[in-house]
Design a protein around this motif. Structure first.
Motif, PDB file in Angstrom:
ATOM      1  N   UNK C 331       9.041 -54.319   8.887  1.00 35.30           N
ATOM      2  CA  UNK C 331       7.640 -54.748   8.831  1.00 35.30           C
ATOM      3  C   UNK C 331       6.720 -53.519   8.833  1.00 35.30           C
ATOM      4  N   UNK C 332       7.019 -52.560   9.695  1.00 32.58           N
ATOM      5  CA  UNK C 332       6.208 -51.339   9.750  1.00 32.58           C
ATOM      6  C   UNK C 332       6.220 -50.656   8.383  1.00 32.58           C
ATOM      7  N   UNK C 333       7.391 -50.609   7.756  1.00 32.32           N
ATOM      8  CA  UNK C 333       7.498 -49.965   6.441  1.00 32.32           C
ATOM      9  C   UNK C 333       6.676 -50.715   5.396  1.00 32.32           C
ATOM     10  N   UNK C 334       6.698 -52.042   5.483  1.00 29.02           N
ATOM     11  CA  UNK C 334       5.955 -52.864   4.519  1.00 29.02           C
ATOM     12  C   UNK C 334       4.463 -52.613   4.645  1.00 29.02           C
ATOM     13  N   UNK C 335       3.983 -52.605   5.882  1.00 36.58           N
ATOM     14  CA  UNK C 335       2.554 -52.381   6.125  1.00 36.58           C
ATOM     15  C   UNK C 335       2.181 -50.951   5.725  1.00 36.58           C
ATOM     16  N   UNK C 336       3.053 -50.024   6.066  1.00 39.93           N
ATOM     17  CA  UNK C 336       2.845 -48.614   5.720  1.00 39.93           C
ATOM     18  C   UNK C 336       2.669 -48.459   4.211  1.00 39.93           C
ATOM     19  N   UNK C 337       3.556 -49.088   3.463  1.00 44.44           N
ATOM     20  CA  UNK C 337       3.497 -48.957   1.998  1.00 44.44           C
ATOM     21  C   UNK C 337       2.273 -49.678   1.436  1.00 44.44           C
ATOM     22  N   UNK C 338       1.855 -50.784   2.058  1.00 39.57           N
ATOM     23  CA  UNK C 338       0.655 -51.484   1.584  1.00 39.57           C
ATOM     24  C   UNK C 338      -0.582 -50.620   1.815  1.00 39.57           C
ATOM     25  N   UNK C 339      -0.607 -49.906   2.940  1.00 38.25           N
ATOM     26  CA  UNK C 339      -1.747 -49.037   3.232  1.00 38.25           C
ATOM     27  C   UNK C 339      -1.779 -47.839   2.291  1.00 38.25           C
ATOM     28  N   UNK C 340      -0.629 -47.233   2.087  1.00 40.59           N
ATOM     29  CA  UNK C 340      -0.578 -46.046   1.232  1.00 40.59           C
ATOM     30  C   UNK C 340      -0.799 -46.424  -0.231  1.00 40.59           C
ATOM     31  N   UNK C 341      -0.182 -47.515  -0.626  1.00 38.55           N
ATOM     32  CA  UNK C 341      -0.233 -47.883  -2.039  1.00 38.55           C
ATOM     33  C   UNK C 341       0.499 -46.833  -2.862  1.00 38.55           C
ATOM     34  N   UNK C 342       0.594 -47.037  -4.175  1.00 33.11           N
ATOM     35  CA  UNK C 342       1.321 -46.084  -5.013  1.00 33.11           C
ATOM     36  C   UNK C 342       0.676 -44.699  -5.000  1.00 33.11           C
ATOM     37  N   UNK C 343      -0.653 -44.647  -4.931  1.00 35.80           N
ATOM     38  CA  UNK C 343      -1.340 -43.343  -4.967  1.00 35.80           C
ATOM     39  C   UNK C 343      -1.156 -42.598  -3.645  1.00 35.80           C
ATOM     40  N   UNK C 344      -1.240 -43.331  -2.536  1.00 33.46           N
ATOM     41  CA  UNK C 344      -1.107 -42.686  -1.232  1.00 33.46           C
ATOM     42  C   UNK C 344       0.305 -42.147  -1.029  1.00 33.46           C
ATOM     43  N   UNK C 345       1.282 -42.918  -1.481  1.00 34.02           N
ATOM     44  CA  UNK C 345       2.667 -42.463  -1.331  1.00 34.02           C
ATOM     45  C   UNK C 345       2.900 -41.211  -2.177  1.00 34.02           C
ATOM     46  N   UNK C 346       2.287 -41.214  -3.365  1.00 31.26           N
ATOM     47  CA  UNK C 346       2.415 -40.043  -4.229  1.00 31.26           C
ATOM     48  C   UNK C 346       1.760 -38.830  -3.567  1.00 31.26           C
ATOM     49  N   UNK C 347       0.594 -39.059  -2.942  1.00 34.35           N
ATOM     50  CA  UNK C 347      -0.101 -37.967  -2.251  1.00 34.35           C
ATOM     51  C   UNK C 347       0.781 -37.376  -1.157  1.00 34.35           C
ATOM     52  N   UNK C 348       1.395 -38.245  -0.352  1.00 32.01           N
ATOM     53  CA  UNK C 348       2.260 -37.776   0.736  1.00 32.01           C
ATOM     54  C   UNK C 348       3.430 -36.979   0.154  1.00 32.01           C
ATOM     55  N   UNK C 349       4.053 -37.534  -0.878  1.00 32.59           N
ATOM     56  CA  UNK C 349       5.206 -36.866  -1.473  1.00 32.59           C
ATOM     57  C   UNK C 349       4.808 -35.516  -2.069  1.00 32.59           C
ATOM     58  N   UNK C 350       3.651 -35.467  -2.718  1.00 39.27           N
ATOM     59  CA  UNK C 350       3.208 -34.193  -3.312  1.00 39.27           C
ATOM     60  C   UNK C 350       2.894 -33.173  -2.230  1.00 39.27           C
ATOM     61  N   UNK C 351       2.306 -33.637  -1.129  1.00 39.53           N
ATOM     62  CA  UNK C 351       2.041 -32.719  -0.019  1.00 39.53           C
ATOM     63  C   UNK C 351       3.348 -32.167   0.539  1.00 39.53           C
ATOM     64  N   UNK C 352       4.345 -33.030   0.656  1.00 43.11           N
ATOM     65  CA  UNK C 352       5.660 -32.595   1.158  1.00 43.11           C
ATOM     66  C   UNK C 352       6.231 -31.511   0.244  1.00 43.11           C
ATOM     67  N   UNK C 353       6.196 -31.781  -1.055  1.00 35.87           N
ATOM     68  CA  UNK C 353       6.736 -30.820  -2.023  1.00 35.87           C
ATOM     69  C   UNK C 353       5.978 -29.500  -1.915  1.00 35.87           C
TER      70      UNK C 353
END
Lengths: 126, 479, 443
Positions: C331-353
């Protein structure tokens, strides 16, 4: 398609319809009613060797799973993919479109040990 | 409440954002080869934070839960989850600890784990515990691997069979099969207990282990447990106890005294960590001294007042998951246990037993017990369709929802026809139990006056009975 | 403690049962089997308990975290923490009564959908214990699907995950596990080909792998499929914000550790096992699956489905023994992904890289330090140190830095190797402090 009057039956409710060394197999009308709405059938692959007493397929309803035992020994030569795509066929037509697979019999004599339709009907009468 | 919600993806609006992060100095394409990058963004919803909060808050309100409703699921021990334990597990010091941090940096967590192991030893009388298994079934599997390693260490390779009772949880035979054993089922007697003679008849040099639930899934104590243990040991096999129902024994009896060699506990049941809609749980496994060396790694040890995590132990069955286990759950259970003393722990079992028997007594004229005698922490009753206009347990369960109660476990154990398995737990008040009893009695009456209404239940929930057949025949499991 | 019974309640209840005292009920347990009083510490009141717990938590050191190795320090949005603590989610159980559990069920459906979207797959389950056990379940499923008995595991897979598979299957002896050596830190296609025959059920590819490197998944998938074997991918879901999804490069089953999606580090658990696959293998998925359906009025609703695979029905013939999973983490993962959305997840991944690559560059500029392996990486890299990595870790610990995971504990030949991770959480200042501290170790 596989006239039940000409089929041989196992106590575990499978039927076999033999023709020239090959037997088509499936489950009886009684069995499909007992299992009720079938949602999935897992069939053996072509080439697999089957024998009586050893589960070789599984029939699933919503809340149950039943084993399918081959009534005779032999090698699976053809499977009915139609019931994998549409398992309701087994409920609708257990002796027709709902057949399971065909076995090239290695011990045709085993048919003698199975029941004919009349004898089978007596075992399922309440 | 009660109105169905659209899916998050259906509420998605291009361009909405729920959270923003800083911009990287360079995009990923500057660091990574083009071919490694995804061509299109994943199809996730685009929502603002408020939309997300409202969506999941509204979804939450479509649920019954322990905080709002009696949740008498048998074998699940749905008891109150103290909120202090949530706060404790969420403390930064615990939550931020990295599992690969050196021991010196995580002394607090290691100390909690070690202390919890010792408390579980005291409660069960066993010598050692592992906290690694992530759930009860995972604990069973761990126990089975321990039995396997034990027999192998004795060069006793013929023990390929595990015996389970016909009233056992489905996880018992499934775990045994996963461990490579064949499974044989032993019948219960009409009084719901394992048939000792039937057990003796199938025990032999091929038996690796016997798995029993105590109290069993009919809510009954296996009075012959010691004789069973003796027979099992005489045959050279081990005795496993499924401790899912340990709530009934808390402070009252120690499984080691029964002759149990291996057991698992469910921290999310007996020790009140929240069930979370289906986990996370935790399924610690305890063993007698002779089996300690087989426990999985890593293990917490104490050396000169410091705590260390040992990852290499000769004889160990190895790892059953990554890292130390569901530590966050273990911390909650530790907190729960420290909130009690020996006497209050025992009163947990006493009040759980009292509540179950109260419900049983108040319903016995309409819903007879599977076995007509006092029960432990849960009671297994039966619906009698012939006396209820043909209505079945399923109908009763669905109608209970309309009355504002979650349904008990139904159609389990498999050996009881039309079973209703009720575990009220010790944390429910008499008033709540009275209301529950009244509801079941009212449903019984309704079955005779308005069977259609019961059969079509539930009526007052977000959805009516759902088409499970259609769901299974043409599965739709993702948007 | 949490029992509400008053003395009056008790006596009334006993009367209703028809017995004189509670002992009559307890007599079910023969006296010879009763325990003596427990040897137990005094009960703590809630204020005492909180103080006790705070004192214990304070014995853990707060650290600037550069460790990964299957557990990463990602930001958890406040809304995730708030929503998963709602009693309606927290204190419900497995949704056996679907009509009274539509909230949990719809959330599971959204979870499965999100996992499928990330991994490029058609079907997913409601979660497994963690990434390692998800991989074990995938290996078992592949053996069932193909009827074959061997799994190829790369050396570039997390050693603890390998150990878990060894535990799961070692005693039983099947499926047999065969290790593919990865001396360059990545899978060598020739080494895979050598071991691929028609007894292989699946080849496992972890990408990013344990050393942080990206594998040639597509190349290996093609080879596996040519021999009738399946390809099991293990991938960090956060990396899939930028990296090509396993379904697109040829994986048949994809698993992952989902802790990075809204889960705290928690010293190893609870974590979140992700399991997804192509449609053809849906009936072999272990554990709970939620399906969309309709109710008696034709209204949309959700149920647990394909249950005939499961332990409570098939018992010893079940696809898996799993029952409770990690629903609240899902559930936490589902809510997390809804908050981030595709753009937010990409932002996090790009920051990691970005942060990991800048850190690697700066670390390698410190004399004596270099990258142990060549090749593209996501947000972890293997730093070869001039001294044993344990010593580096110890030195940095004194400065409040968790420098990474020394690899000597897994492989003696790698005693100077330090697995370093940078997530979006690490500030530029922390990166600078890390590099400066490395400089002091080198001297």
């Amino acid at each position: 398609m596989f006239d039940e009057a000409k089929c041989k039956f196992a106590k575990s409710h499978e039927w076999a319809f033999a023709e020239g060394g090959v037997a088509a197999v499936g489950i009886s009308d009684y069995a499909q009613k007992e299992i009720s709405d079938i949602v999935f059938v897992e069939l053996p692959k072509v080439g697999v060797k089957v024998e009586p007493g050893k589960a070789c397929a599984v029939i699933e309803s919503v809340k149950a799973a039943a084993d399918f035992f081959a009534p005779v020994s032999g090698e699976v030569v053809e499977v009915n993919d139609a019931i994998v795509d549409n398992p309701a066929l087994v409920n609708q037509s257990p002796h027709g479109e709902g057949w399971f697979f065909k076995i090239r019999m290695s011990k045709p004599g085993e048919l003698e040990g199975l029941m004919d339709f009349a004898a089978y009907q007596k075992t399922t009468a309440h | 409440m009660n109105r169905p919600e659209k899916l998050s993806i259906e509420k998605s609006m291009a361009g909405r954002r729920g959270i923003r992060f800083a911009k990287p100095s360079k995009p990923a394409s500057a660091w990574l080869p083009e071919g490694a990058l995804r061509k299109a963004l994943p199809r996730l919803p685009e929502m603002g934070e408020f939309e997300v909060v409202r969506h999941y808050t509204r979804l939450s309100r479509l649920n019954f839960c322990l905080d709002t409703h009696l949740y008498p699921l048998g074998s699940c021990t749905m008891k109150y989850n103290p909120r202090a334990n949530e706060e404790i597990a969420g403390l930064d010091g615990f939550a931020a600890a990295h599992p690969c941090a050196p021991d010196a940096a995580v002394q607090g967590t290691l100390e909690v784990l070690r202390r919890l192991e010792k408390l579980l030893c005291e409660l069960t009388g066993l010598s050692a515990f592992t906290l690694q298994p992530a759930a009860g079934a995972h604990g069973e599997f761990t126990g089975i691997l321990i039995a396997s390693a034990y027999h192998r260490s004795r060069k006793d390779r013929k023990r390929t069979e595990i015996l389970v009772s016909d009233s056992s949880h489905g996880t018992n035979p499934a775990s045994a099969a996963l461990g490579g054993f064949s499974v044989k089922t032993v019948a219960s007697r009409p009084d719901g207990r394992l048939d000792l003679e039937a057990l003796k008849a199938v025990l032999g040099p091929q038996t690796a282990m016997v798995m029993l639930t105590v109290p069993n899934t009919l809510g009954l104590f296996e009075r012959q447990i010691r004789e069973i243990a003796e027979a099992v040991h005489a045959a050279g096999a081990l005795l496993y106890m499924d401790g899912a129902n340990f709530n009934a024994l808390m402070g009252l009896a120690k499984p080691a005294d029964f002759g149990v060699d291996i057991l698992h506990l469910n921290l999310h049941k007996s020790f009140s960590t929240p069930h979370g809609g289906g986990g996370p749980g935790s399924g610690p496994v305890g063993v007698v001294a002779a089996l300690e060396k087989f426990l999985p790694v890593p293990r917490v040890a104490e050396k000169n007042g410091k705590f260390v995590l040992k990852t290499k132990i000769p004889g160990s069955i190895g790892r059953v998951r990554s890292f130390a286990g569901n530590t966050g759950v273990a911390i909650r259970a530790y907190a729960y246990l420290r909130g009690h003393d020996g006497q209050t722990l025992r009163s947990i079992a006493e009040n759980a037993i009292l509540n179950a028997n109260y419900v049983r007594a108040k319903l016995k004229d309409l819903f007879p017990s599977a076995v007509d005698e006092p029960c432990m922490h849960e009671c297994v009753l039966r619906t009698e369709p012939e006396k209820m206009g043909g209505l079945k347990t399923l109908d009763v369960a669905k109608r209970l929802l309309d009355y504002g109660f979650y349904a008990p476990t139904i159609y389990f154990p498999l050996i009881v026809h039309e079973a209703i398995m009720i575990e009220p737990t010790e944390t429910e008040t008499k008033e709540t139990l009275d209301a529950f009893v009244d509801a079941l009695r009212a449903i019984h009456a309704e079955a005779l006056t308005d069977p259609e209404r019961v059969h079509a239940a539930p009526h007052d929930l977000p959805v009516k009975r759902l088409d499970e057949l259609g769901a299974a025949r043409t599965p739709n499991v993702a948007w | 403690m949490y029992s509400p019974h008053t003395a009056a309640d008790r006596s009334e209840m006993l009367r209703a049962i028809g017995i004189a005292s509670l002992d009559d009920l307890l007599a079910q347990v023969p006296s010879a089997l009763r325990a003596a009083a427990l040897d137990w510490p005094a009960a703590l009141t809630e204020p005492e308990l909180m103080a006790h717990a705070r004192a214990l938590a304070a014995k853990n050191k707060p650290l600037s975290c550069f460790a990964g190795a299957g557990a990463q320090d990602h930001y958890i949005p406040a809304a995730v923490k708030a929503l998963v603590q709602r009693g309606e989610f927290l204190t419900a159980y497995t949704p056996y009564q679907a009509e009274a559990s539509q909230g949990t069920l719809q959330a599971i459906y959204e979870f499965q959908s999100s996992v499928c979207a990330l991994y490029g797959m058609d079907a997913a389950n409601a979660s497994l214990y963690d990434g390692a056990t998800a991989l074990a379940e995938a290996a078992a499923a592949a053996a069932r699907i193909t009827g074959r008995k061997k799994i190829l595991l790369p050396e570039s897979l997390h050693p603890e995950w390998r150990a878990v598979l060894q535990t799961y299957f070692g005693a039983k002896g099947e499926p047999k596990l065969e290790l593919v050596p990865c001396p360059s830190g990545r899978m060598d296609l020739a080494e895979v080909e050598k071991r691929l025959d028609d007894t292989v059920a699946a080849v496992v590819v972890a990408t990013p792998n344990f050393f942080g490197l990206l594998e040639d998944g597509a190349g290996i998938a093609e080879m596996a499929h040519a021999k009738g074997a399946l390809l099991i991918a293990a991938a960090d879901p956060v990396s899939l914000g930028v990296l090509e999804e396993p379904g697109a490069w040829g994986a048949d089953i994809a698993v992952g550790e989902g802790q990075g999606l809204g889960g705290a580090l928690n010293y190893g658990g609870p974590y979140l096992g992700l399991f997804s696959c192509k449609k053809a293998h849906m009936r072999h998925i272990p554990g709970r699956i939620c399906g969309l359906t309709t109710d008696a009025d034709g209204k949309r609703g959700f149920v647990l489905t394909l249950q005939a695979r499961e332990q409570h029905i098939r018992r010893e013939r079940a696809a898996s023994n799993i029952c409770s999973n990690e629903a609240l983490c899902a559930l936490a993962a589902t809510i997390h992904l809804a908050l981030l959305g595709p753009e937010g997840l990409k932002e996090v991944a790009e920051l990691c890289v970005d942060k990991a690559h800048r850190l690697a560059e700066a670390a390698c500029a410190v004399p004596g330090f270099r990258l142990r392996f060549e090749g593209p990486f996501f947000n972890e890299f293997t730093l070869e140190c001039p001294v044993p990595a344990d010593r580096v870790q110890k030195a940095l610990l004194k400065e409040g830095i968790l420098a990474g995971v020394p690899l000597g504990r897994f492989d003696k030949a790698m005693k100077n190797a330090l697995l370093v991770c940078a997530t979006e959480q690490r500030t530029d200042e922390e990166l600078d402090r890390f590099v400066a501290a490395l400089g002091r170790v080198a001297r």
